[in-house]
Motif scaffolding. Structure first.
Motif, PDB file in Angstrom:
ATOM      1  N   PRO A  24     -15.275   0.037   7.131  1.00  0.00           N
ATOM      2  CA  PRO A  24     -16.469  -0.170   6.313  1.00  0.00           C
ATOM      3  C   PRO A  24     -16.510  -1.567   5.700  1.00  0.00           C
ATOM      4  CG  PRO A  24     -14.924   1.331   5.208  1.00  0.00           C
ATOM      5  CD  PRO A  24     -14.359   1.047   6.563  1.00  0.00           C
ATOM      6  N   LEU A  76      -8.129   3.756   0.732  1.00  0.00           N
ATOM      7  CA  LEU A  76      -8.267   3.497   2.169  1.00  0.00           C
ATOM      8  C   LEU A  76      -7.122   2.662   2.741  1.00  0.00           C
ATOM      9  CD1 LEU A  76     -12.023   2.489   2.697  1.00  0.00           C
ATOM     10  CD2 LEU A  76     -10.944   4.685   3.227  1.00  0.00           C
ATOM     11  N   LEU A 128       4.469  19.803  -4.714  1.00  0.00           N
ATOM     12  CA  LEU A 128       4.302  18.680  -3.778  1.00  0.00           C
ATOM     13  C   LEU A 128       2.896  18.091  -3.832  1.00  0.00           C
ATOM     14  CD1 LEU A 128       6.194  19.980  -0.610  1.00  0.00           C
ATOM     15  CD2 LEU A 128       6.991  18.303  -2.286  1.00  0.00           C
ATOM     16  N   LYS A 147      -0.403   3.057  -3.427  1.00  0.00           N
ATOM     17  CA  LYS A 147      -1.343   4.186  -3.332  1.00  0.00           C
ATOM     18  C   LYS A 147      -0.891   5.376  -4.178  1.00  0.00           C
ATOM     19  CE  LYS A 147       0.721   6.105   0.873  1.00  0.00           C
ATOM     20  NZ  LYS A 147       0.555   6.369   2.296  1.00  0.00           N
ATOM     21  N   PHE A 178       0.832  -1.221   0.000  1.00  0.00           N
ATOM     22  CA  PHE A 178       0.000   0.000   0.000  1.00  0.00           C
ATOM     23  C   PHE A 178       0.859   1.261   0.000  1.00  0.00           C
ATOM     24  CE2 PHE A 178      -2.671   3.161   2.430  1.00  0.00           C
ATOM     25  CZ  PHE A 178      -3.527   3.447   1.381  1.00  0.00           C
ATOM     26  N   GLU A 233     -10.855  -0.032  15.840  1.00  0.00           N
ATOM     27  CA  GLU A 233     -11.065   0.918  14.739  1.00  0.00           C
ATOM     28  C   GLU A 233     -12.062   0.279  13.776  1.00  0.00           C
ATOM     29  OE1 GLU A 233      -7.731   1.313  12.116  1.00  0.00           O
ATOM     30  OE2 GLU A 233      -8.801   2.681  10.794  1.00  0.00           O
ATOM     31  N   PRO A 234     -13.340   0.660  13.832  1.00  0.00           N
ATOM     32  CA  PRO A 234     -14.315   0.061  12.906  1.00  0.00           C
ATOM     33  C   PRO A 234     -13.927   0.371  11.459  1.00  0.00           C
ATOM     34  CG  PRO A 234     -15.403   1.345  14.635  1.00  0.00           C
ATOM     35  CD  PRO A 234     -13.951   1.665  14.712  1.00  0.00           C
ATOM     36  N   VAL A 276     -12.361   4.546  -1.129  1.00  0.00           N
ATOM     37  CA  VAL A 276     -11.562   5.777  -1.130  1.00  0.00           C
ATOM     38  C   VAL A 276     -12.095   6.776  -0.113  1.00  0.00           C
ATOM     39  CG1 VAL A 276     -10.700   5.652  -3.497  1.00  0.00           C
ATOM     40  CG2 VAL A 276     -12.982   6.598  -3.071  1.00  0.00           C
ATOM     41  N   ARG A 277     -11.198   7.650   0.327  1.00  0.00           N
ATOM     42  CA  ARG A 277     -11.599   8.741   1.201  1.00  0.00           C
ATOM     43  C   ARG A 277     -10.989  10.026   0.647  1.00  0.00           C
ATOM     44  NH1 ARG A 277      -7.612  10.381   5.124  1.00  0.00           N
ATOM     45  NH2 ARG A 277      -5.721   9.139   4.922  1.00  0.00           N
ATOM     46  N   PRO A 278     -11.649  11.160   0.866  1.00  0.00           N
ATOM     47  CA  PRO A 278     -11.081  12.418   0.382  1.00  0.00           C
ATOM     48  C   PRO A 278      -9.974  12.901   1.333  1.00  0.00           C
ATOM     49  CG  PRO A 278     -13.436  12.626   0.969  1.00  0.00           C
ATOM     50  CD  PRO A 278     -12.949  11.351   1.538  1.00  0.00           C
ATOM     51  N   VAL A 279      -8.977  13.566   0.781  1.00  0.00           N
ATOM     52  CA  VAL A 279      -7.973  14.281   1.577  1.00  0.00           C
ATOM     53  C   VAL A 279      -7.890  15.702   1.026  1.00  0.00           C
ATOM     54  CG1 VAL A 279      -5.516  14.449   2.142  1.00  0.00           C
ATOM     55  CG2 VAL A 279      -6.632  12.226   2.170  1.00  0.00           C
ATOM     56  N   THR A 305      -8.476   9.432  -2.179  1.00  0.00           N
ATOM     57  CA  THR A 305      -7.265   8.625  -1.996  1.00  0.00           C
ATOM     58  C   THR A 305      -7.682   7.264  -1.427  1.00  0.00           C
ATOM     59  OG1 THR A 305      -6.938   9.413   0.262  1.00  0.00           O
ATOM     60  CG2 THR A 305      -5.916  10.703  -1.476  1.00  0.00           C
TER      61      THR A 305
END
Lengths: 527, 527
Positions: free
Chosen positions: A260, A148, A501, A58, A54, A257-258, A489-492, A146
């Motif tokens: 999904p 998970l 950068l 990623k 990962f 840490e739950p 995915v999650r947003p950053v 990005t």
């Protein structure tokens, strides 16, 4: 060709002592291959490798990931006939189904590759700075999706290709940038190993990091629990029963840490047959539904297990024709003796309920594991009273609910659990007067079908394969179509970040030429 | 003006016998108003009304819902000074903060109204039929987002306007088409009632269905449990502690039908101070961080509770200046004696751990409930060993971790729990040689900030307010910005559906003139 081992990354390992075998339902005998369950050490190693992978995977570009997915498709095709034979031997499905499902699986991989090549799926969203804003300046903010982290995929029983080792869950997670660990479905471990070998070859040919994919053998409870509870696992995809899916959801929710879980579970896919449609086209709809109920030996998530209609002459005529049509369709072979047994027990359980009668059943000779297609009937009042009648019977089965009037029909719909699909069979002149039915149905389903059959799940952007619980564990996502990537995915957000950068997707020059939302406008332009 | 009653839809009700009072932390006395907790019957009634309202509200057009949200903003403003006075009396915040937060709240409501008026947020996706496709025709498929159902919102303690009764959770859920039931935060029930009255007035003026909004009073455990377990509730928004948020997540996951909970919980918001930045601008960053740590009496979710730096001369110089800067800032009043007590106990607990020393503390005189701003220090080794040091202390507090070298700093970051934000303070010439730090930080946070402070959460499309657990319960969503609406919607597909029966968003003519994805291309065109 079949080694019976686990793929821990690219390494074939079988340090354990517990074994599994698969079954040929057509021959009604065990298959010859011996598969070794993954040990706890092997599970640990696969997850650790996925986590290491990962760190680099990623950051792989869309183009690089697309090459990987396309290479998987090529390697699956390169397995040729051997793979199709293995598939048929472990599933009992006919050759045509094997070819069709392979085509679908390859199409899915290519669809995600196309999505990655185009690149806009990351939903890049940019708000540029306003230095002189009062009372405080606005900082430059840029957001994108990005991955998970490592994802665990549980292969399904009924789609050894399209919802298993290299199916939609795996393809979407790899597209997202997440390494994948597959728990191979125990009914077709050999097919799974062959597909896994194709994924590993593709990973090597396209220079993917070691550990981007592993394929583990084991029984659902032990292996599944270890994987879902592992702290380095960040998401789960599952296709199967409500009981199995819910158990995984519960495990994931109880973790420190739950994480999904997207579980696509049970559905009986209600079909409302309106009177004018039955009057005008009873033969057409009887033929279509006999076909849909029996397709793939009824082993589709979208099998129409529940027919809803108003009582009357039209309905009587339709049920006669349905009976005749069912009689002409030779039952297919089911996946496994256990599924065949569950099917027969499920029907028997429903037949013994109050008010249930039989309106259609295949009466010809059947061989072992070939379930006799069956349609039962009960009235709306009984159905509303008796929860047993709401249970899914997996296989070529449907129950017709004969309703007294529209109010009762709407009540039946509103009392249903969540469903993948809901269908209306209607003539144009009657649909306007039945809007209450549409509203009630929309509330309970993920996909609404007009004058068609629910079987046949198109792979495209506008497909929703999911629905209110328990059709799926989270109605906000789909398991089919390119939007399935959004599960992983999650947003950053990057605030005031130096341009060089930033990920390429968010840089001023828009080097990837993707569609972005810049200051609330969709645009291809640079900044 | 304050009745002390619950809004069950538009009706003020107080059939119960249990009462609650709020507290004025500035005067250090209880406030005069008496609030009556909602009874079980009143809770039932509010949920039933919300469910009834959903049947029609889900079909309201974007324009109609936008009018409602704009009217809420107007009615809040129309409450004028009385509302600001109530807010200050129940929170201890100064008037300027009240005005600023009201402005932010109104801005949020208007941002969602703008989103609804524009209309493309529903992500309409259309794939048209291909009748002559081989081997099977392709059906017409059209997908868009639709509301989940009644949503329960738990107001926060620290933002009586922006994250409470009419805050981001309520605004986004109403925008989505979901009725809202607010559990008023017990520290500012009077403020909550006034804001609720504005929402009810706005609902009436814009002809919203009865029950589209209710506002309930009660303690978190009893009222919260009843609401989250109610079968007609379909989602939950929460801002508060990890303990409270996790309890709601667990309740929701254990329901027969699990529902999504978006909980924005704890965060200590790490800030990495690189050596050249400290060397060149120690005074600037000391002043900025003294301000950020003490802003709003440190009661921000994005308060920088963790400073990370490499040991050395530059750091010693910075800590001296930080001490001086903290000394010049008069502590603010905290929200409640219980929060003030938790703050002091939290610091005491950390100060008694091994290796912890004090580097800054406000030494002037303070009045009751005014927490003395404090910065402690510990080395990286101790921090890695001792989980107590990772706990959030809510208030004007930060702990500096002095790291031996970059490897230790990266290890500290990678061992952190999930965070809302991560910040890098750097000179241009040093950032390139610290990319490992950025990578590690990105893995743990929702928003990355370069040369700034984490406090100050811009409301815009590119904001991500959320992060890996426990910063939020689902890192795939944001609590701030218009994308917050996606927590409360699910996609529905329509297959082969007659054009005139489709929602306007999916009709051929594109009557709402929204951006849609048609056959994989974004377009404003009709079909």
């Amino acid at each position: 060709m079949i080694t019976g081992k686990n793929y821990i990354g690219s390494q074939l390992k079988a340090g354990g002592t517990k074994i599994l075998k698969t079954f040929n339902p057509l021959l009604n005998t065990e298959n010859p291959w011996v598969f070794t369950e993954a040990t706890q050490d092997e599970i640990e190693e696969a997850v650790a490798l996925a986590n290491q992978a990962f760190a680099s995977y990623k950051n792989y570009s869309g183009i690089e990931k697309a090459k990987f997915l396309n290479a998987i498709a090529d390697e699956i095709l390169a397995l040729g006939d051997d793979l199709l034979v293995q598939y048929c031997t472990e599933s009992g499905y006919p050759r045509g189904r094997a070819e069709g499902e392979r085509g679908r699986t390859i199409g899915q991989l290519k669809a995600f590759a196309d999505m990655l090549t185009e690149g806009s799926w990351v939903q890049a969203t940019i708000d540029t700075a306003i230095i002189d804003r009062q009372p405080a300046p606005k900082e430059d903010l840029r957001k994108m999706l990005t991955p998970l982290g490592p994802i665990v995929v549980f292969g399904s029983s009924n789609f050894p290709f399209a919802f298993s080792t290299s199916g939609g869950d795996t393809a979407s997670a790899l597209a997202a940038g997440c390494p994948v660990i597959v728990k191979s479905h125990s009914m077709h471990i050999g097919t799974g190993e062959m597909v896994a070998s194709a994924i590993i070859k593709a990973a090597q040919k396209t220079n993917m990091p070691e550990g981007v994919f592993s394929n583990l053998i084991g029984d659902g409870r032990t292996l599944g629990t270890s994987l879902v509870k592992h702290p380095l696992v960040k998401g789960v995809g599952f296709t199967g029963s409500i009981k199995g899916g819910r158990a995984l959801c519960d495990l994931a929710a109880q973790r420190p840490e739950p994480i999904p879980v997207f579980a696509e579970m049970g559905s009986i896919n209600p079909v409302v047959l309106l009177p004018n449609a039955l009057k005008k086209n009873s033969q057409k709809w009887a033929t279509a539904y006999a076909g849909s109920i029996t397709l793939g030996a009824g082993q589709f998530c979208t099998n129409p297990g529940l027919l809803l209609a108003l009582k009357g002459e039209e309905l009587n005529d339709f049920t006669e024709k349905l009976d005749q049509a069912i009689e002409t369709i030779q039952p297919g072979c089911m996946l496994h003796p256990s599924i065949y047994a569950d099917f027969n027990n499920g029907i028997a359980k429903i037949e013994e309920q109050n008010g249930v009668s039989r309106i259609a059943q295949f009466k010809g000779e059947t061989t072992p594991n070939h379930g006799a297609s069956t349609v039962l009937k009960v009235d709306g009042k009984e159905f509303l009273k008796n929860a047993v009648l709401h249970n899914e019977v997996f296989g070529p089965f449907s129950i017709l609910i004969e309703c007294e009037n529209e109010a009762e029909l709407i009540e039946v719909i509103s009392k249903l659990e969540g469903q993948l699909t809901g269908t209306i069979i209607s003539e144009e002149n009657e649909i306007e007067s039945h809007k209450g039915i549409i509203g009630a149905l929309q509330n309970r389903v993920g996909r609404l079908i007009y004058n068609g059959v629910p079987t046949g799940v198109e792979v495209c952007a506008s497909m929703l394969h999911g629905g209110p619980y328990p059709a799926s564990s989270d109605s906000r996502y789909t398991a089919v179509g390119i939007d399935a990537v959004y599960r992983w995915v999650r947003p950053v957000s990057f605030q005031n970040w130096p341009d060089h950068l930033l990920p390429a997707e968010l840089q001023n020059e828009n080097p990837l030429q993707i569609v972005r939302t810049v200051n609330n406008k969709l645009t291809l332009s640079q900044i």
